[in-house]
Design a protein around this motif. Structure first.
Motif, PDB file in Angstrom:
ATOM      1  N   MET A   1       0.826  -1.197   0.000  1.00  0.00           N
ATOM      2  CA  MET A   1       0.000   0.000   0.000  1.00  0.00           C
ATOM      3  C   MET A   1       0.862   1.251   0.000  1.00  0.00           C
ATOM      4  SD  MET A   1      -3.118   1.089   0.202  1.00  0.00           S
ATOM      5  CE  MET A   1      -4.047   2.458   0.755  1.00  0.00           C
ATOM      6  N   VAL A   2       1.883   1.273   0.882  1.00  0.00           N
ATOM      7  CA  VAL A   2       2.764   2.431   0.976  1.00  0.00           C
ATOM      8  C   VAL A   2       3.582   2.574  -0.306  1.00  0.00           C
ATOM      9  CG1 VAL A   2       4.705   3.444   2.234  1.00  0.00           C
ATOM     10  CG2 VAL A   2       2.857   2.363   3.492  1.00  0.00           C
ATOM     11  N   LYS A   3       4.072   1.450  -0.844  1.00  0.00           N
ATOM     12  CA  LYS A   3       4.845   1.488  -2.084  1.00  0.00           C
ATOM     13  C   LYS A   3       3.998   1.997  -3.242  1.00  0.00           C
ATOM     14  CE  LYS A   3       8.144  -2.152  -1.034  1.00  0.00           C
ATOM     15  NZ  LYS A   3       8.681  -3.454  -1.437  1.00  0.00           N
ATOM     16  N   THR A   4       2.764   1.571  -3.283  1.00  0.00           N
ATOM     17  CA  THR A   4       1.862   2.019  -4.326  1.00  0.00           C
ATOM     18  C   THR A   4       1.628   3.519  -4.233  1.00  0.00           C
ATOM     19  OG1 THR A   4       0.750  -0.118  -4.286  1.00  0.00           O
ATOM     20  CG2 THR A   4      -0.429   1.692  -5.343  1.00  0.00           C
ATOM     21  N   LEU A   5       1.413   4.009  -3.053  1.00  0.00           N
ATOM     22  CA  LEU A   5       1.193   5.437  -2.838  1.00  0.00           C
ATOM     23  C   LEU A   5       2.435   6.239  -3.215  1.00  0.00           C
ATOM     24  CD1 LEU A   5      -0.785   7.574  -1.889  1.00  0.00           C
ATOM     25  CD2 LEU A   5       0.058   7.237   0.435  1.00  0.00           C
ATOM     26  N   ILE A   6       3.593   5.771  -2.822  1.00  0.00           N
ATOM     27  CA  ILE A   6       4.846   6.459  -3.159  1.00  0.00           C
ATOM     28  C   ILE A   6       5.063   6.428  -4.672  1.00  0.00           C
ATOM     29  CG2 ILE A   6       7.366   6.331  -2.953  1.00  0.00           C
ATOM     30  CD1 ILE A   6       6.945   5.432  -0.044  1.00  0.00           C
ATOM     31  N   SER A   7       4.765   5.310  -5.302  1.00  0.00           N
ATOM     32  CA  SER A   7       4.895   5.203  -6.760  1.00  0.00           C
ATOM     33  C   SER A   7       3.969   6.177  -7.464  1.00  0.00           C
ATOM     34  CB  SER A   7       4.594   3.785  -7.223  1.00  0.00           C
ATOM     35  OG  SER A   7       5.527   2.889  -6.705  1.00  0.00           O
ATOM     36  N   MET A   8       2.738   6.277  -6.983  1.00  0.00           N
ATOM     37  CA  MET A   8       1.771   7.198  -7.585  1.00  0.00           C
ATOM     38  C   MET A   8       2.220   8.649  -7.424  1.00  0.00           C
ATOM     39  SD  MET A   8      -1.815   5.294  -6.573  1.00  0.00           S
ATOM     40  CE  MET A   8      -2.779   6.730  -6.891  1.00  0.00           C
ATOM     41  N   ILE A   9       2.746   8.993  -6.279  1.00  0.00           N
ATOM     42  CA  ILE A   9       3.234  10.356  -6.044  1.00  0.00           C
ATOM     43  C   ILE A   9       4.433  10.643  -6.950  1.00  0.00           C
ATOM     44  CG2 ILE A   9       4.357  11.851  -4.341  1.00  0.00           C
ATOM     45  CD1 ILE A   9       2.530  10.544  -2.225  1.00  0.00           C
ATOM     46  N   CYS A  10       5.327   9.669  -7.087  1.00  0.00           N
ATOM     47  CA  CYS A  10       6.494   9.843  -7.960  1.00  0.00           C
ATOM     48  C   CYS A  10       6.079  10.047  -9.413  1.00  0.00           C
ATOM     49  CB  CYS A  10       7.428   8.651  -7.846  1.00  0.00           C
ATOM     50  SG  CYS A  10       8.325   8.587  -6.290  1.00  0.00           S
ATOM     51  N   VAL A  11       5.135   9.248  -9.879  1.00  0.00           N
ATOM     52  CA  VAL A  11       4.647   9.386 -11.257  1.00  0.00           C
ATOM     53  C   VAL A  11       3.960  10.739 -11.441  1.00  0.00           C
ATOM     54  CG1 VAL A  11       2.963   8.495 -12.918  1.00  0.00           C
ATOM     55  CG2 VAL A  11       4.472   6.922 -11.690  1.00  0.00           C
ATOM     56  N   PHE A  12       3.161  11.148 -10.470  1.00  0.00           N
ATOM     57  CA  PHE A  12       2.499  12.448 -10.540  1.00  0.00           C
ATOM     58  C   PHE A  12       3.529  13.578 -10.622  1.00  0.00           C
ATOM     59  CE2 PHE A  12       0.915  16.237  -8.351  1.00  0.00           C
ATOM     60  CZ  PHE A  12      -0.149  16.559  -9.175  1.00  0.00           C
ATOM     61  N   LEU A  13       4.548  13.528  -9.783  1.00  0.00           N
ATOM     62  CA  LEU A  13       5.582  14.566  -9.801  1.00  0.00           C
ATOM     63  C   LEU A  13       6.363  14.554 -11.110  1.00  0.00           C
ATOM     64  CD1 LEU A  13       6.942  14.348  -6.139  1.00  0.00           C
ATOM     65  CD2 LEU A  13       5.526  16.164  -7.144  1.00  0.00           C
ATOM     66  N   LEU A  14       6.667  13.372 -11.596  1.00  0.00           N
ATOM     67  CA  LEU A  14       7.384  13.253 -12.859  1.00  0.00           C
ATOM     68  C   LEU A  14       6.572  13.850 -14.006  1.00  0.00           C
ATOM     69  CD1 LEU A  14       9.910  12.106 -14.270  1.00  0.00           C
ATOM     70  CD2 LEU A  14       8.625   9.993 -14.597  1.00  0.00           C
ATOM     71  N   LEU A  15       5.302  13.510 -14.066  1.00  0.00           N
ATOM     72  CA  LEU A  15       4.435  14.051 -15.111  1.00  0.00           C
ATOM     73  C   LEU A  15       4.268  15.561 -14.980  1.00  0.00           C
ATOM     74  CD1 LEU A  15       1.669  11.306 -15.354  1.00  0.00           C
ATOM     75  CD2 LEU A  15       3.439  11.849 -17.033  1.00  0.00           C
ATOM     76  N   THR A  16       4.126  16.048 -13.766  1.00  0.00           N
ATOM     77  CA  THR A  16       3.963  17.486 -13.544  1.00  0.00           C
ATOM     78  C   THR A  16       5.201  18.259 -13.984  1.00  0.00           C
ATOM     79  OG1 THR A  16       2.458  17.078 -11.705  1.00  0.00           O
ATOM     80  CG2 THR A  16       3.481  19.249 -11.815  1.00  0.00           C
ATOM     81  N   PHE A  17       6.372  17.813 -13.520  1.00  0.00           N
ATOM     82  CA  PHE A  17       7.599  18.513 -13.896  1.00  0.00           C
ATOM     83  C   PHE A  17       7.890  18.358 -15.388  1.00  0.00           C
ATOM     84  CE2 PHE A  17       8.582  18.113  -9.268  1.00  0.00           C
ATOM     85  CZ  PHE A  17       8.535  19.478  -9.007  1.00  0.00           C
ATOM     86  N   GLY A  18       7.548  17.221 -15.953  1.00  0.00           N
ATOM     87  CA  GLY A  18       7.705  17.031 -17.397  1.00  0.00           C
ATOM     88  C   GLY A  18       6.828  17.982 -18.186  1.00  0.00           C
ATOM     89  N   ALA A  19       5.601  18.159 -17.752  1.00  0.00           N
ATOM     90  CA  ALA A  19       4.683  19.074 -18.430  1.00  0.00           C
ATOM     91  C   ALA A  19       5.160  20.520 -18.320  1.00  0.00           C
ATOM     92  CB  ALA A  19       3.277  18.940 -17.857  1.00  0.00           C
ATOM     93  N   ILE A  20       5.656  20.880 -17.159  1.00  0.00           N
ATOM     94  CA  ILE A  20       6.167  22.242 -16.968  1.00  0.00           C
ATOM     95  C   ILE A  20       7.395  22.475 -17.851  1.00  0.00           C
ATOM     96  CG2 ILE A  20       7.291  23.782 -15.289  1.00  0.00           C
ATOM     97  CD1 ILE A  20       5.398  22.532 -13.169  1.00  0.00           C
ATOM     98  N   TYR A  21       8.292  21.497 -17.907  1.00  0.00           N
ATOM     99  CA  TYR A  21       9.472  21.621 -18.751  1.00  0.00           C
ATOM    100  C   TYR A  21       9.080  21.734 -20.215  1.00  0.00           C
ATOM    101  CZ  TYR A  21      13.698  20.592 -21.294  1.00  0.00           C
ATOM    102  OH  TYR A  21      14.745  20.655 -22.187  1.00  0.00           O
ATOM    103  N   GLU A  22       8.160  20.879 -20.658  1.00  0.00           N
ATOM    104  CA  GLU A  22       7.716  20.908 -22.043  1.00  0.00           C
ATOM    105  C   GLU A  22       7.130  22.270 -22.390  1.00  0.00           C
ATOM    106  OE1 GLU A  22       4.779  18.265 -24.805  1.00  0.00           O
ATOM    107  OE2 GLU A  22       3.979  19.035 -22.915  1.00  0.00           O
ATOM    108  N   THR A  23       6.274  22.785 -21.539  1.00  0.00           N
ATOM    109  CA  THR A  23       5.643  24.078 -21.779  1.00  0.00           C
ATOM    110  C   THR A  23       6.687  25.175 -21.894  1.00  0.00           C
ATOM    111  OG1 THR A  23       3.636  23.388 -20.626  1.00  0.00           O
ATOM    112  CG2 THR A  23       4.001  25.752 -20.852  1.00  0.00           C
ATOM    113  N   ASN A  24       7.609  25.217 -20.942  1.00  0.00           N
ATOM    114  CA  ASN A  24       8.639  26.255 -20.961  1.00  0.00           C
ATOM    115  C   ASN A  24       9.548  26.128 -22.175  1.00  0.00           C
ATOM    116  OD1 ASN A  24       7.756  27.492 -18.621  1.00  0.00           O
ATOM    117  ND2 ASN A  24       9.042  26.239 -17.307  1.00  0.00           N
TER     118      ASN A  24
END
Length: 125
Positions: A1-24
């Motif tokens: 459960m904890v690993k899944t939550l950490i994985s989801m947060i990591c993927v969310f952060l990766l996608l967010t920072f990727g989108a910001i980088y792409e936009t900029n």
């Protein structure tokens, strides 16, 4: 459960920072391209442009599109390629009125294409 939550947060952060980088990145590339187009526009408007001026803009675009192929659809890149080619021919033939209209379209494309990559509701929905 904890690993899944950490994985989801990591993927969310990766996608967010990727989108910001792409936009900029896309905004910066098209901003620089718009500046080059503005200089060409002024030369064509003054009827002092030569074919090499358009080729310089075209080379600038070729450098940018090598990386932009990763981020934006190929149809939009092809559209810019076609307008630049037409502009080169019109400047070579000293058809200033037609050349200025093609460059105006290029400037508009350089403004509108990056807007499709903004992190905004109209692009998310």
């Amino acid at each position: 459960m904890v690993k899944t939550l950490i994985s989801m947060i990591c993927v969310f952060l990766l996608l967010t920072f990727g989108a910001i980088y792409e936009t900029n990145f896309v905004q910066r590339q098209f901003g620089e391209f718009h500046e080059v187009l503005t200089e060409l526009y002024q030369k064509v408007d003054e009827q002092t442009a030569v074919e090499d001026d358009v080729y310089a803009v075209q080379n600038n675009w070729l450098d940018k599109k090598r990386v932009l192929h990763i981020f934006i659809p190929h149809n939009e890149i092809k559209e810019v390629d076609l307008w630049l080619s037409e502009s080169a021919t019109l400047v070579r033939d000293k058809e200033w009125k037609d050349a200025i209209s093609k460059i105006e379209v290029l400037k508009e494309l350089a403004e509108q294409i990056p807007k499709t990559f903004l992190i905004a509701w109209e692009n998310i929905l």
